[in-house]
Design a protein around this motif. Sequence first.
Motif, PDB file in Angstrom:
ATOM      1  N   SER A  98      32.919  40.541  36.954  1.00 62.40           N
ATOM      2  CA  SER A  98      33.893  39.561  36.474  1.00 62.40           C
ATOM      3  C   SER A  98      35.110  40.219  35.830  1.00 62.40           C
ATOM      4  O   SER A  98      36.122  39.545  35.584  1.00 62.40           O
ATOM      5  N   GLU A  99      35.027  41.516  35.561  1.00 61.87           N
ATOM      6  CA  GLU A  99      36.107  42.211  34.843  1.00 61.87           C
ATOM      7  C   GLU A  99      37.087  42.913  35.776  1.00 61.87           C
ATOM      8  O   GLU A  99      38.059  43.508  35.303  1.00 61.87           O
ATOM      9  N   VAL A 100      36.856  42.885  37.081  1.00 57.49           N
ATOM     10  CA  VAL A 100      37.710  43.613  38.024  1.00 57.49           C
ATOM     11  C   VAL A 100      38.261  42.675  39.080  1.00 57.49           C
ATOM     12  O   VAL A 100      37.641  41.663  39.423  1.00 57.49           O
ATOM     13  N   VAL A 101      39.414  43.030  39.592  1.00 57.44           N
ATOM     14  CA  VAL A 101      40.027  42.230  40.648  1.00 57.44           C
ATOM     15  C   VAL A 101      40.998  43.107  41.431  1.00 57.44           C
ATOM     16  O   VAL A 101      41.605  44.036  40.874  1.00 57.44           O
ATOM     17  N   ALA A 102      41.122  42.839  42.723  1.00 59.35           N
ATOM     18  CA  ALA A 102      42.110  43.521  43.570  1.00 59.35           C
ATOM     19  C   ALA A 102      43.350  42.647  43.640  1.00 59.35           C
ATOM     20  O   ALA A 102      43.275  41.481  44.058  1.00 59.35           O
ATOM     21  N   MET A 103      44.485  43.202  43.234  1.00 59.20           N
ATOM     22  CA  MET A 103      45.719  42.410  43.268  1.00 59.20           C
ATOM     23  C   MET A 103      46.935  43.330  43.133  1.00 59.20           C
ATOM     24  O   MET A 103      46.862  44.416  42.564  1.00 59.20           O
ATOM     25  N   ASN A 104      48.047  42.902  43.689  1.00 62.37           N
ATOM     26  CA  ASN A 104      49.360  43.513  43.482  1.00 62.37           C
ATOM     27  C   ASN A 104      49.386  45.002  43.803  1.00 62.37           C
ATOM     28  O   ASN A 104      48.634  45.502  44.629  1.00 62.37           O
ATOM     29  N   SER A 105      50.291  45.710  43.154  1.00 63.79           N
ATOM     30  CA  SER A 105      50.384  47.166  43.218  1.00 63.79           C
ATOM     31  C   SER A 105      50.232  47.710  41.802  1.00 63.79           C
ATOM     32  O   SER A 105      50.225  46.944  40.830  1.00 63.79           O
ATOM     33  N   LEU A 106      50.109  49.023  41.671  1.00 64.17           N
ATOM     34  CA  LEU A 106      49.770  49.605  40.375  1.00 64.17           C
ATOM     35  C   LEU A 106      50.791  49.271  39.291  1.00 64.17           C
ATOM     36  O   LEU A 106      50.445  48.748  38.224  1.00 64.17           O
ATOM     37  N   THR A 107      52.058  49.561  39.522  1.00 58.57           N
ATOM     38  CA  THR A 107      53.054  49.339  38.468  1.00 58.57           C
ATOM     39  C   THR A 107      53.230  47.853  38.185  1.00 58.57           C
ATOM     40  O   THR A 107      53.434  47.453  37.038  1.00 58.57           O
ATOM     41  N   PRO A 251      48.408  53.869  52.782  1.00 55.89           N
ATOM     42  CA  PRO A 251      49.638  53.926  51.984  1.00 55.89           C
ATOM     43  C   PRO A 251      50.073  52.556  51.472  1.00 55.89           C
ATOM     44  O   PRO A 251      50.169  51.597  52.230  1.00 55.89           O
ATOM     45  N   GLY A 252      50.309  52.484  50.160  1.00 52.88           N
ATOM     46  CA  GLY A 252      50.808  51.260  49.543  1.00 52.88           C
ATOM     47  C   GLY A 252      49.806  50.136  49.466  1.00 52.88           C
ATOM     48  O   GLY A 252      50.173  48.975  49.246  1.00 52.88           O
ATOM     49  N   SER A 253      48.529  50.438  49.607  1.00 50.28           N
ATOM     50  CA  SER A 253      47.518  49.386  49.628  1.00 50.28           C
ATOM     51  C   SER A 253      47.409  48.682  48.272  1.00 50.28           C
ATOM     52  O   SER A 253      47.886  49.184  47.249  1.00 50.28           O
ATOM     53  N   VAL A 254      46.756  47.524  48.294  1.00 53.12           N
ATOM     54  CA  VAL A 254      46.603  46.700  47.095  1.00 53.12           C
ATOM     55  C   VAL A 254      45.865  47.470  46.004  1.00 53.12           C
ATOM     56  O   VAL A 254      44.953  48.260  46.280  1.00 53.12           O
ATOM     57  N   ALA A 255      46.261  47.231  44.768  1.00 52.71           N
ATOM     58  CA  ALA A 255      45.717  47.958  43.623  1.00 52.71           C
ATOM     59  C   ALA A 255      44.550  47.207  42.985  1.00 52.71           C
ATOM     60  O   ALA A 255      44.210  46.080  43.366  1.00 52.71           O
ATOM     61  N   GLY A 256      43.946  47.841  41.991  1.00 56.09           N
ATOM     62  CA  GLY A 256      42.842  47.239  41.256  1.00 56.09           C
ATOM     63  C   GLY A 256      43.190  47.067  39.791  1.00 56.09           C
ATOM     64  O   GLY A 256      44.079  47.742  39.256  1.00 56.09           O
ATOM     65  N   CYS A 257      42.477  46.159  39.135  1.00 60.80           N
ATOM     66  CA  CYS A 257      42.749  45.874  37.727  1.00 60.80           C
ATOM     67  C   CYS A 257      41.447  45.531  37.019  1.00 60.80           C
ATOM     68  O   CYS A 257      40.551  44.901  37.594  1.00 60.80           O
ATOM     69  N   PHE A 258      41.348  45.971  35.771  1.00 64.23           N
ATOM     70  CA  PHE A 258      40.213  45.677  34.894  1.00 64.23           C
ATOM     71  C   PHE A 258      40.725  44.988  33.636  1.00 64.23           C
ATOM     72  O   PHE A 258      41.712  45.434  33.030  1.00 64.23           O
ATOM     73  N   VAL A 259      40.073  43.905  33.247  1.00 64.74           N
ATOM     74  CA  VAL A 259      40.327  43.250  31.964  1.00 64.74           C
ATOM     75  C   VAL A 259      38.975  43.002  31.311  1.00 64.74           C
ATOM     76  O   VAL A 259      38.105  42.352  31.897  1.00 64.74           O
ATOM     77  N   PRO A 292      43.113  28.635  33.706  1.00 64.84           N
ATOM     78  CA  PRO A 292      42.770  29.987  34.156  1.00 64.84           C
ATOM     79  C   PRO A 292      41.272  30.167  34.335  1.00 64.84           C
ATOM     80  O   PRO A 292      40.461  29.602  33.583  1.00 64.84           O
ATOM     81  N   MET A 293      40.886  30.932  35.348  1.00 63.90           N
ATOM     82  CA  MET A 293      39.495  31.328  35.491  1.00 63.90           C
ATOM     83  C   MET A 293      39.119  32.229  34.317  1.00 63.90           C
ATOM     84  O   MET A 293      39.966  32.951  33.791  1.00 63.90           O
ATOM     85  N   GLU A 294      37.875  32.201  33.937  1.00 59.71           N
ATOM     86  CA  GLU A 294      37.424  33.051  32.831  1.00 59.71           C
ATOM     87  C   GLU A 294      36.870  34.349  33.404  1.00 59.71           C
ATOM     88  O   GLU A 294      35.671  34.647  33.329  1.00 59.71           O
ATOM     89  N   SER A 295      37.792  35.113  33.984  1.00 64.34           N
ATOM     90  CA  SER A 295      37.467  36.413  34.575  1.00 64.34           C
ATOM     91  C   SER A 295      38.786  37.148  34.776  1.00 64.34           C
ATOM     92  O   SER A 295      39.866  36.593  34.526  1.00 64.34           O
ATOM     93  N   ALA A 296      38.703  38.382  35.251  1.00 62.00           N
ATOM     94  CA  ALA A 296      39.927  39.126  35.545  1.00 62.00           C
ATOM     95  C   ALA A 296      40.748  38.443  36.629  1.00 62.00           C
ATOM     96  O   ALA A 296      41.960  38.671  36.737  1.00 62.00           O
ATOM     97  N   GLU A 297      40.107  37.583  37.424  1.00 65.39           N
ATOM     98  CA  GLU A 297      40.828  36.864  38.474  1.00 65.39           C
ATOM     99  C   GLU A 297      41.935  35.976  37.912  1.00 65.39           C
ATOM    100  O   GLU A 297      42.860  35.600  38.639  1.00 65.39           O
ATOM    101  N   ALA A 298      41.844  35.627  36.645  1.00 62.23           N
ATOM    102  CA  ALA A 298      42.854  34.757  36.037  1.00 62.23           C
ATOM    103  C   ALA A 298      44.231  35.391  36.034  1.00 62.23           C
ATOM    104  O   ALA A 298      45.241  34.691  35.916  1.00 62.23           O
ATOM    105  N   TRP A 299      44.298  36.717  36.165  1.00 58.04           N
ATOM    106  CA  TRP A 299      45.585  37.400  36.155  1.00 58.04           C
ATOM    107  C   TRP A 299      46.219  37.479  37.553  1.00 58.04           C
ATOM    108  O   TRP A 299      47.305  37.967  37.707  1.00 58.04           O
TER     109      TRP A 299
END
Length: 427
Positions: A98-107, A251-259, A292-299
């Motif tokens: 629940s704390e990780v999600v694939a989205m956007n790019s790193l910056t 190259p340029g693939s989708v990034a990951g995020c942890f909250v 918002p979902m109550e997970s990292a997906e909310a971002w």
Amino acid sequence: MTFENSLAYAKKMDTNDPLAPMREQFHIPKHSNGEDEIYLCGNSLGLQPSRTQEYLNYELSQWQKLGVKGHFSGDFPWMPYHEFLSEGFADLVGAKTSEVVAMNSLTANLHFMMVSFYRPTATRHKILIEDHAFPSDHYAVESQIRYHGFNPDESMLLIKPREGEELIRDEDLMALIEEEGDSIALIMLPGVQYYTGQVFDMEAITKAGHNKGCKVGFDLAHAAGNITMSLHQWNVDFACWCTYKYLNSGPGSVAGCFVHERHHSDKSLNRFAGWWGHDKETRFKMANHFIPMESAEAWQVSNPPILSLAAIRASLDTVKQAGGIKALREKSLQLTGFLRFLLEQELGEDINILTPTEDKAHGSQLSLTVDTHGIDGKVVFERIEAAGVTGDWRYPNVIRVAPVPLYNSFEDCYRFVQILKQSLQPE
């Protein structure tokens, strides 16, 4: 461990390596002579797993046959596709799914995280980063500070190595956090420093920052897929990573995020919202009230590019086949240890290794400077490249090489050192 300096020993290590067959799961670029390159640049762009094309072709076929119905049909429907990556991401960074999600790019993700976790006040407005941060991180931090009406000259706090040194000392970093902590709103440091290859003590940094009331986040661009981590246990607030280096997603693939989960239900957090972060049970009721979902997906803000996620899924499945990050880290320590041993044996007076020696303080990468008088480091880099080695050059004077445990061999390390040795000879 104790190593030997010989090609026969390198080949013996490869014969006994349980992960050696994983090399067959990757496309290795060819040198002009038709032989495999010695590819030591996985810290910049990882090689393509052999299953990637299959996974991409499947999604192209689904789109071709089903059109919009592909969102809900097939073995991997597009609507929840990002969820197919959660377990792999969680295993890599030591998190709950629940704390990780694939989205956007790193910056972009760093900006999204700073919207939520950089909350400057008149007395607590500084962001602590390293002096030689990757430029994109520096730009992002400076722009966030300006956006909030503060002056980067006053609000950007830089941790630097001591005069004449390349590495940041743990004790200096801790002392700075203790001294400046009451004015620091956010600590944002790398898991692995891109230029030197130094691993930061994320657990200790997080604890020190929280003790002073700071939020703590990490850029894991050079850490994800490289070192083992326990972000949930360490209580890290957030982290972001790209997937095209050690995770081999293209190259340029989708990034990951942890909250961290303790932030998931915090209604006071600022957030740039979009419909993909809205409660999935009511998302298609098209109401204008954001829940918002109550997970990292909310971002999340938008539905992600499926073809890129398919490439990440191929990579994560390849990592799983290899036994996961712990197995990769074990081999990585042997590979990089062997490479360091050979460099010190053969070229101890001609090159300098910036990367720390202790296992806990380095990943796959070694950062080298050439100390041979009269030969420019860039010239040496061009020579090894012409001889079939792919590494990378970082100004002003560093050659970065990273033997990656998924596809590099002990023989790669041995052959590289022999090529480097020859490249240091005057013409």
